[in-house]
Motif scaffolding. Structure first.
Motif, short mmCIF file in Angstrom:
data_model
loop_
_atom_site.label_atom_id
_atom_site.label_comp_id
_atom_site.label_asym_id
_atom_site.label_seq_id
_atom_site.Cartn_x
_atom_site.Cartn_y
_atom_site.Cartn_z
N GLY A 186 0.80 -1.21 0.00
CA GLY A 186 0.00 0.00 0.00
C GLY A 186 0.83 1.26 0.00
N ARG A 187 2.06 1.14 -0.47
CA ARG A 187 2.95 2.31 -0.56
C ARG A 187 3.15 2.69 -2.02
N PHE A 228 -0.83 4.76 1.06
CA PHE A 228 -2.14 5.08 0.52
C PHE A 228 -2.94 5.86 1.57
N ARG A 229 -2.73 5.55 2.84
CA ARG A 229 -3.39 6.28 3.92
C ARG A 229 -2.99 7.74 3.88
N ASP A 230 -1.71 8.03 3.60
CA ASP A 230 -1.27 9.42 3.49
C ASP A 230 -1.94 10.11 2.30
N MET A 255 -10.30 -0.48 -0.55
CA MET A 255 -10.23 -0.68 0.90
C MET A 255 -9.09 -1.63 1.27
N ALA A 256 -8.84 -2.62 0.41
CA ALA A 256 -7.73 -3.56 0.67
C ALA A 256 -6.38 -2.84 0.59
N ILE A 257 -6.23 -1.92 -0.35
CA ILE A 257 -4.99 -1.13 -0.44
C ILE A 257 -4.84 -0.30 0.84
N LEU A 258 -5.93 0.29 1.30
CA LEU A 258 -5.90 1.09 2.52
C LEU A 258 -5.50 0.22 3.71
N ARG A 299 -3.76 -2.57 3.71
CA ARG A 299 -2.33 -2.93 3.61
C ARG A 299 -1.44 -1.75 3.96
N SER A 300 -1.85 -0.54 3.58
CA SER A 300 -1.03 0.64 3.88
C SER A 300 -1.00 0.94 5.38
N ASN A 301 -1.97 0.41 6.12
CA ASN A 301 -2.00 0.56 7.57
C ASN A 301 -1.42 -0.65 8.29
#
Length: 172
Positions: A20-21, A29-31, A59-62, A64-66
Motif C-alpha cells: 500500500g505504498r 495510501f493512507r497518506d 479498501m484492501a490497499i488502505l 495494507r497501507s495501515n
C-alpha cells in the motif's frame, strides 16, 4: 438517507505496491487519503469529511497501507444503495459480522485528529466537529476512485412538526 457534500478523488492503483505504498516515493495510501481529506476541507472550509466511499479493492490497499492483519477487513457494506444509511447499514453489517471469521474495521482516524492518548489512540473532541472517517464499501465504484463526503443538514425535510399553540383552556 441523507444528502451529502461529495468530492471524488482519483488515483492509479498500479502506482501502489503490495504494502500500500506508492512506488515512486514510498508514501502510504493512507497518506494519500489524508491529502484528500485536507483538500476536501479546503474546498468546504466549514466541513470535515465523515465518510469515505470506495470499492473493496481500494479498501484492501488502505488496509495494507495501515499494516492491518489479514483477518481485518476494511469497510462497511452499503445495504440501501450507493449512500450511507446511518440506521440500517450499521445494523445489517453487525448482523453479517456475527457470522464471519474476520473482524471488520468501520472507521479510521481523521487527518485532522492531532491529539493522541498515552496509548497512541486519537482523542475525540466533540466540540471540534472532527470525527473518525467512516469506511463504506460501494463495489459499484471504479477501482481508481474514492469519494469523501459529509452529510448536510438540509435534507429537504422539515425537522419540526407544526404545533398548535392555542391554549386548550381559557381563564375567565
Amino acid at each position: 438517507m441523507e444528502k451529502e457534500i461529495i468530492e471524488t478523488y482519483y488515483y492509479n492503483p498500479s502506482d501502489f505496491n503490495q504494502d500500500g505504498r506508492r512506488k515512486s516515493d514510498g508514501k502510504t495510501f493512507r497518506d494519500f487519503i489524508k491529502e484528500c481529506e485536507i483538500d476536501f476541507h479546503t474546498r468546504h472550509s466549514t466541513e470535515y469529511a465523515l465518510n469515505l466511499y470506495a470499492n473493496s479493492q481500494t479498501m484492501a490497499i488502505l488496509a495494507r497501507s495501515n499494516n492491518a492483519a489479514p483477518f481485518l477487513i476494511y469497510g462497511m457494506d452499503l445495504t440501501q444503495g450507493s449512500s450511507f444509511d446511518p440506521i440500517e447499514d450499521p445494523y445489517v453489517n453487525h448482523e453479517m459480522g456475527k457470522l464471519s471469521k474476520n473482524v471488520f474495521v468501520y472507521g479510521i482516524d481523521s487527518a485532522f485528529m492531532t491529539e493522541f492518548d498515552e496509548s497512541g489512540y486519537p482523542v475525540l473532541n466533540d466540540d471540534s466537529n472532527i470525527f473518525p472517517l467512516t469506511l463504506l464499501v460501494d463495489d459499484k465504484m471504479r477501482n481508481d476512485e474514492l469519494r469523501l463526503a459529509v452529510p448536510t443538514m438540509d435534507d429537504g425535510d422539515d425537522d419540526f412538526a407544526p404545533v398548535n399553540v392555542s391554549p386548550k383552556y381559557e381563564y375567565v
